[in-house]
Design a protein around this motif. Structure first.
Motif, PDB file in Angstrom:
ATOM      1  N   PHE A   1       0.907  -1.042   0.021  1.00  0.00           N
ATOM      2  CA  PHE A   1       0.165  -0.148  -0.031  1.00  0.00           C
ATOM      3  C   PHE A   1       0.869   1.030   0.039  1.00  0.00           C
ATOM      4  O   PHE A   1       2.125   1.152   0.193  1.00  0.00           O
ATOM      5  CB  PHE A   1      -0.967   0.017   1.363  1.00  0.00           C
ATOM      6  CG  PHE A   1      -0.280  -0.059   2.675  1.00  0.00           C
ATOM      7  CD1 PHE A   1       0.291   1.155   3.195  1.00  0.00           C
ATOM      8  CD2 PHE A   1       0.194  -1.200   3.163  1.00  0.00           C
ATOM      9  CE1 PHE A   1       1.059   1.236   4.417  1.00  0.00           C
ATOM     10  CE2 PHE A   1       0.740  -1.255   4.378  1.00  0.00           C
ATOM     11  CZ  PHE A   1       1.066  -0.006   4.905  1.00  0.00           C
TER      12      PHE A   1
ATOM     13  N   LYS B   1      -3.686   0.381  -3.445  1.00  0.00           N
ATOM     14  CA  LYS B   1      -4.166   0.708  -2.174  1.00  0.00           C
ATOM     15  C   LYS B   1      -3.519   1.764  -1.569  1.00  0.00           C
ATOM     16  O   LYS B   1      -2.260   1.747  -1.399  1.00  0.00           O
ATOM     17  CB  LYS B   1      -3.932  -0.547  -1.321  1.00  0.00           C
ATOM     18  CG  LYS B   1      -4.760  -1.766  -1.746  1.00  0.00           C
ATOM     19  CD  LYS B   1      -4.390  -3.040  -0.680  1.00  0.00           C
ATOM     20  CE  LYS B   1      -5.146  -4.170  -1.178  1.00  0.00           C
ATOM     21  NZ  LYS B   1      -4.408  -4.904  -2.473  1.00  0.00           N
TER      22      LYS B   1
ATOM     23  N   TRP C   1      -4.413  -5.626   4.256  1.00  0.00           N
ATOM     24  CA  TRP C   1      -3.553  -5.175   3.268  1.00  0.00           C
ATOM     25  C   TRP C   1      -2.250  -5.879   2.901  1.00  0.00           C
ATOM     26  O   TRP C   1      -1.697  -5.561   2.077  1.00  0.00           O
ATOM     27  CB  TRP C   1      -3.515  -3.655   3.064  1.00  0.00           C
ATOM     28  CG  TRP C   1      -4.775  -2.977   2.646  1.00  0.00           C
ATOM     29  CD1 TRP C   1      -5.824  -3.467   2.333  1.00  0.00           C
ATOM     30  CD2 TRP C   1      -5.112  -1.433   2.407  1.00  0.00           C
ATOM     31  NE1 TRP C   1      -6.711  -2.491   1.733  1.00  0.00           N
ATOM     32  CE2 TRP C   1      -6.113  -1.282   2.399  1.00  0.00           C
ATOM     33  CE3 TRP C   1      -4.034  -0.335   2.796  1.00  0.00           C
ATOM     34  CZ2 TRP C   1      -6.753  -0.030   1.739  1.00  0.00           C
ATOM     35  CZ3 TRP C   1      -4.697   0.764   2.439  1.00  0.00           C
ATOM     36  CH2 TRP C   1      -5.926   0.852   1.804  1.00  0.00           C
TER      37      TRP C   1
END
Length: 331
Positions: free
Chosen positions: A9, A129, A331
């Motif tokens: 991310f 993300k 994530w």
């Protein structure tokens, strides 16, 4: 980019913004963008256009530019310099935590680096993300929500939107309160301790709170949590609000009026901290540290000590790491 090589991310740090230079022209350009945002000033547009362009942008840029010049550093405005230091420190801390490079990109709601520029930088890293961290501990429609609006506008032309998570506020996060308390204790250890601690937050019009903006209540909660952490009695601290603009009523008590009253009452020393700001800026370094010092002492007050913002302190960065970890689970 090979998906296996992508960072899990990216983090988008967002703050208010700053003029490009301490000049009337640069300040005028910045104020024109900042004060035109309906989140900041919600006066009907035709009337506000006349006031903004006919009065404010003719008068304020010169005065504000002089104020910026008094705090401008070798690498730019304090807000920009500190924000870049925070960005780099958080990036290094996340690499140590995750064992890989986590992109940390800085964007300003107004001015540069823009949300569009930040988006391009994030996309170039290959992340799909994004965690958005507005550097406002307390939520307000005039700050945090303005980041949301500006980011949404920047993402509007994108054919593929990143999966996005949002940190609304962290006004009572244990790491945040601990860092604030540490900064106060360390200041007291070096400079002695005042008679009273004034926790001064940027103000908003009272009608904003009346219609549901949680900012003032979150400021009061932050102040209470900090006072509790420091073991202060009710007589030793106060939460107040600074930076009124215009003639309407703003959230009270007002910082300047409080300092006038304390000065006239003969308070020997006041210590001032501004927990609404994650980084020192024009408002803290010029208005709070200089103008309000003069207000207090002109009215008979004694010593005036300004305790700096958390800036890139290690415990402040550690708190940001905790926020990232808590909000990127899965994530």
């Amino acid at each position: 980019m090979n998906p296996s090589q992508r960072p899990p991310f990216g983090v988008l740090l967002a703050n208010l913004g700053t003029p490009e230079a301490p000049t009337p022209k640069a300040v005028r350009e910045y104020l024109a963008e900042f004060l035109w945002d309906k989140r900041v000033v919600d006066v009907p547009r035709p009337l506000w256009w006349l006031i903004l362009h006919g009065v404010i942008l003719r008068i304020r840029p010169g005065r504000v530019a002089k104020a910026y010049a008094s705090v401008w550093g070798e690498h730019g405005s304090p807000l920009m310099t500190i924000s870049r230091a925070q960005q780099q420190a958080l990036k290094e801390a996340l690499k140590a935590q995750y064992g890989c490079d986590i992109p940390v990109i800085l964007a300003m709601t107004y001015g540069q680096p823009s949300m569009e520029q930040a988006g391009r930088e994030l996309r170039a890293t290959g992340v799909d993300k994004m965690l958005v961290l507005p550097l406002y501990p307390q939520f307000s429609s005039s700050t945090t929500a303005a980041v949301f609006d500006r980011l949404a506008k920047a993402l509007k032309p994108c054919p593929h939107l990143p999966e996005t998570r949002w940190i609304n506020e962290y006004h009572q996060h244990p790491g945040y309160i601990t860092a604030l308390a540490n900064s106060v204790r360390e200041y007291w250890a070096e400079h002695g301790r005042g008679d009273r601690l004034l926790m001064s937050f940027h103000g908003i019009p009272q009608r904003y709170e009346d219609r549901g903006d949680p900012y003032p209540s979150q400021c009061r909660a932050t102040a209470q949590a900090l006072a509790t952490e420091l073991g202060l009695s009710e007589e030793q601290w106060l939460c107040s609000f600074q930076s009124r603009f215009g003639r309407e009523e703003w959230v009270k008590p007002y910082t300047d009026f409080t300092l006038i009253d304390w000065g006239k009452a003969g308070v020997g020393r006041v210590d001032v901290i501004s927990p609404a700001f994650s980084a020192d800026c024009l408002e803290t370094l010029e208005e709070l540290d200089v103008e309000n010092r003069e207000t207090f002492q002109h009215n008979g007050g004694g010593e005036y000590h300004y305790i700096p913002c958390l800036n890139d302190r290690a415990d402040h960065i550690d708190m940001m790491v905790q926020l990232v970890q808590n909000n990127t689970q899965g994530w």
